[in-house]
Write an enzyme that holds these catalytic residues in place. Structure first.
Site, short mmCIF file in Angstrom:
data_model
loop_
_atom_site.label_atom_id
_atom_site.label_comp_id
_atom_site.label_asym_id
_atom_site.label_seq_id
_atom_site.Cartn_x
_atom_site.Cartn_y
_atom_site.Cartn_z
N ASP A 196 40.68 42.56 41.75
CA ASP A 196 41.63 41.55 41.26
C ASP A 196 42.06 40.70 42.46
O ASP A 196 42.79 41.18 43.34
CB ASP A 196 42.82 42.27 40.61
N HIS A 197 41.63 39.46 42.49
CA HIS A 197 41.90 38.63 43.67
C HIS A 197 43.37 38.26 43.82
O HIS A 197 43.80 37.77 44.86
CB HIS A 197 41.04 37.36 43.61
N ARG A 198 44.16 38.50 42.76
CA ARG A 198 45.60 38.26 42.93
C ARG A 198 46.19 39.29 43.88
O ARG A 198 47.14 39.04 44.60
CB ARG A 198 46.32 38.41 41.57
N PRO A 228 41.90 37.34 38.06
CA PRO A 228 40.70 36.66 38.57
C PRO A 228 39.78 37.70 39.22
O PRO A 228 40.13 38.30 40.24
CB PRO A 228 41.25 35.67 39.61
#
Lengths: 338, 333
Positions: A307-309, A136
């Site tokens: 990367d929002h993870r 994401p």
């Protein structure tokens, strides 16, 4: 060609042989055989039942063409005469693809060239799609003043009688920022986070066949000159197609510089398994408002996709702020080098 | 007299052996056991072990022996227990038997009969159920016979034994129990002559071997529906009586070929090609083939039933091409 396209009725060899013998033109008649084929019995019927010139007679019963509702709708909208179409569905039923085939040449006059995806392009396609699918992406942008940086670079080049690029400077600054923000220097594979101590910066290099990303290893430990020489060497190798796999391995963070184009900001796609990428826009002359004063300076926009993870917005924003700080205050990291 | 197919074969062998002392029988289990399908029962007692010979299990050796014996003037009638096993004796059949008359400019005769059992339907699995006539049909120099009933079986076998060429005589296992009228007196049926089993006017059905009987069963239903099929049994596929087939197609304008062997590369393909080459202008509909799917014969009983072409498949094929104003289904105008 025309004859082939306009042929709407088919006659069996036997019917044709008999029609020829009797001198009858079969083209206006419907057949009662399989798929509407004109068979011998039809020829006999026509000769016996129709005494006046045969071509003046309308066929006894015109069977409605079998057609799917979708095909019929398309034919109505596109004004296609279904009588002229040979159906490819069951029992000669006209299906939508039969109609679309007729429309295609009407709508599409341009030549096209098709090339199967291969080589670098194929790798990029796979990797970019995977990255976008799995990670994401969030992109943060910030305007950065580069007036100092431009001046600094000019002085630096004069003083040392060497040429360095803005990319070289950015590598140096990003490396220094990464060193202070180790949480960005991380990769996620499966459900495992790996934190790295080495700081290797990849630089996206455009080529005819597609992007490749040579890597400046241990960029934080290298002087600006070393970075400049290393990058030049690798870019030259890349353009000559002589880049070795080791020159592209273990990248931790990538810089994508579109500053030479009319691009201000963009949303770069992360080069997985890295967790972030910095997009660099063009430098422009700009109005800068500072302490209620207006002055003219130079700015550019930085775009950081992360990367929002792996991380949240706050640490990413801090990291981006650090890069901005170094760009606006280049002497902080470069003063050490005379 | 009403006898079964297996008895008709048995009496043909017996009568030819009585008539001609050069005729002898050899094969696996043909003497003491009387044949695995009981075809040669009683012959050992009547003619003795010199003329009814049990061989080792080596099909290639059996055919090789017969080629040698027939080239010296004897008339061997050998048995390959299952047609599937003919694959192991292709060299003596294809390269020796089929070539000798030609290569000797006709100076040598080769009066040799290979009797063999073909066909599925008895749950014998992929290696004991095949119909391989197309493989032999492709070879010039051998005749291939496929009788569909007791009368033809007896008359054709006698003609085969008297023929001076190698003949492969294919008996479909499923037919052994079939009863039929067979005359007491001596008769033969010439090789290469088809029989019009049933006259008709709408569609020609050429059926091979046991499929003739399935076609006859289908004909009853078709007649009730107002379609009149003409059924032709070629009886010998090599040489093939193309004239009878062509004459019938000229009359009916439609052709269906039915065989138990797989469709691809089958005898039906050759007949269809021949007909379109020679009587194309008489065709009123595309030629149809009814044959087995392109797969080994399944062992599973339901699958084997599905595999075998039957009356319904024939009726379906007929209904597909017998469409038109003259057929009652379409309605008269």
């Amino acid at each position: 060609m025309n004859l082939l396209i306009e042929k709407t009725s088919f006659a069996s060899p036997r019917a044709r042989a008999l029609a020829k013998k009797l001198g009858i033109d079969l083209s206006h008649y419907n057949g009662s055989g399989p798929n509407g084929r004109i068979i011998e019995e039809d020829v006999i019927y026509y000769t016996q039942h129709l005494n006046s010139p045969i071509s003046d007679q309308t066929p006894p019963k015109k069977q409605p063409r079998k057609i799917t509702p979708l095909a019929k709708n398309i034919a109505t909208i596109e004004n296609i005469d279904i009588e002229k179409i040979q159906g490819t569905g069951q029992d000669g039923k006209i299906v939508s693809t039969d109609i679309l085939k007729q429309i295609e040449p009407l709508h599409n006059h341009t030549d096209k060239k098709k090339i199967r995806l291969a080589g670098v392009r194929k790798v990029i396609a796979t990797r970019m799609a995977e990255s976008k699918r799995n990670a994401p992406h969030v992109t943060l942008t910030v305007k950065t003043e580069v007036t100092n940086l431009v001046n600094y670079r000019n002085e630096y080049m004069k003083k040392h009688s060497i040429k360095i690029s803005f990319t070289d400077l950015l590598i140096k600054m990003v490396a220094a920022s990464l060193q202070q923000h180790p949480k960005i220097n991380v990769s996620l594979e499966e459900d495992m986070l790996t934190y790295y101590s080495d700081i290797n910066i990849g630089v996206a290099v455009a080529q005819e066949e597609g992007l490749i990303v040579p890597v400046i290893h241990q960029a934080n430990q290298k002087s600006l000159e070393q970075i400049s020489v290393d990058l030049k060497d690798k870019v030259n190798k890349a353009r000559a197609g002589k880049l070795k796999p080791s020159d592209m391995e273990n990248s931790r963070f990538t810089i994508s510089n579109l500053g030479m184009y009319a691009v201000d900001a963009f949303t770069p796609v992360i080069n997985q398994p890295e967790s972030a990428i910095l997009g660099v826009g063009r430098m422009i002359e700009d109005i800068i408002v500072e302490n209620s004063q207006i002055r003219i300076g130079k700015t550019m926009v930085l775009s950081l996709s992360f990367d929002h993870r792996v991380m949240d917005g706050a640490p990413a924003a801090e990291f981006l702020g650090k890069i901005k700080h170094f760009i606006e205050n280049p002497e902080e990291i470069l003063s050490l080098q005379n | 007299m009403l006898i079964r197919y297996n008895k008709a074969i048995n009496s043909a062998l017996k009568e030819e052996m009585q008539k001609d002392p050069t005729v002898f029988i050899a094969g696996e289990d043909v003497a003491n056991a009387g044949g695995s399908f009981g075809i040669t029962r009683g012959l050992l007692d009547e003619f003795g072990p010199e003329r009814v010979i049990d061989t080792p299990i080596s099909e290639s050796a059996i055919v090789g022996m017969a080629v040698g014996a027939s080239s010296t003037g004897l008339r061997p009638v050998i048995e390959i227990m299952f047609m599937d096993f003919i694959a192991v004796c292709f060299d003596p059949i294809i390269n020796q038997a089929a070539k000798m008359r030609y290569m000797s400019g006709g100076q040598m005769t080769l009066p040799l009969v290979i009797r063999t059992q073909s066909g599925a339907g008895v749950n014998a699995g992929p290696q004991h159920s095949q119909s391989l006539e197309a493989l032999l049909f492709h070879i010039p120099g051998i005749k291939v016979v496929m009788p569909s009933n007791p009368y033809d079986a007896k008359g054709l076998l006698k003609a085969s034994i008297r023929d001076n060429n190698p003949v492969v005589f294919i008996e479909n296992k499923a037919l052994y129990g079939m009863k039929g009228e067979v005359p007491e007196e001596d008769y033969t049926i010439p090789l290469g002559e088809a029989k019009i089993v049933k006259e008709g006017k709408d569609v020609t059905i050429v059926a091979l071997g046991q499929m003739v009987n399935k076609a006859m069963a289908a004909a009853q239903t078709l007649e009730n529906n107002g379609i009149s099929p003409e059924i032709i049994d070629p009886r010998t596929i090599s040489p093939l009586d193309t004239e009878t087939i062509k004459q019938s197609v000229k009359k009916t304008g439609r052709l269906i070929i039915v065989h138990e062997a797989v469709k691809i590369g089958g005898v039906g393909a050759e007949i269809a090609a021949m007909v379109q080459e020679e009587v194309f202008d008489y065709l009123d509909a595309p030629i149809q083939r009814v044959a087995a799917p392109f797969t080994p014969v399944p062992y599973s009983k339901p699958l084997e039933n599905y595999y075998l072409p039957n009356e319904n498949d024939i009726i379906q094929a007929v209904n597909k091409i017998c469409v038109g104003r003259q057929f009652s289904i379409a309605g008269h105008s």
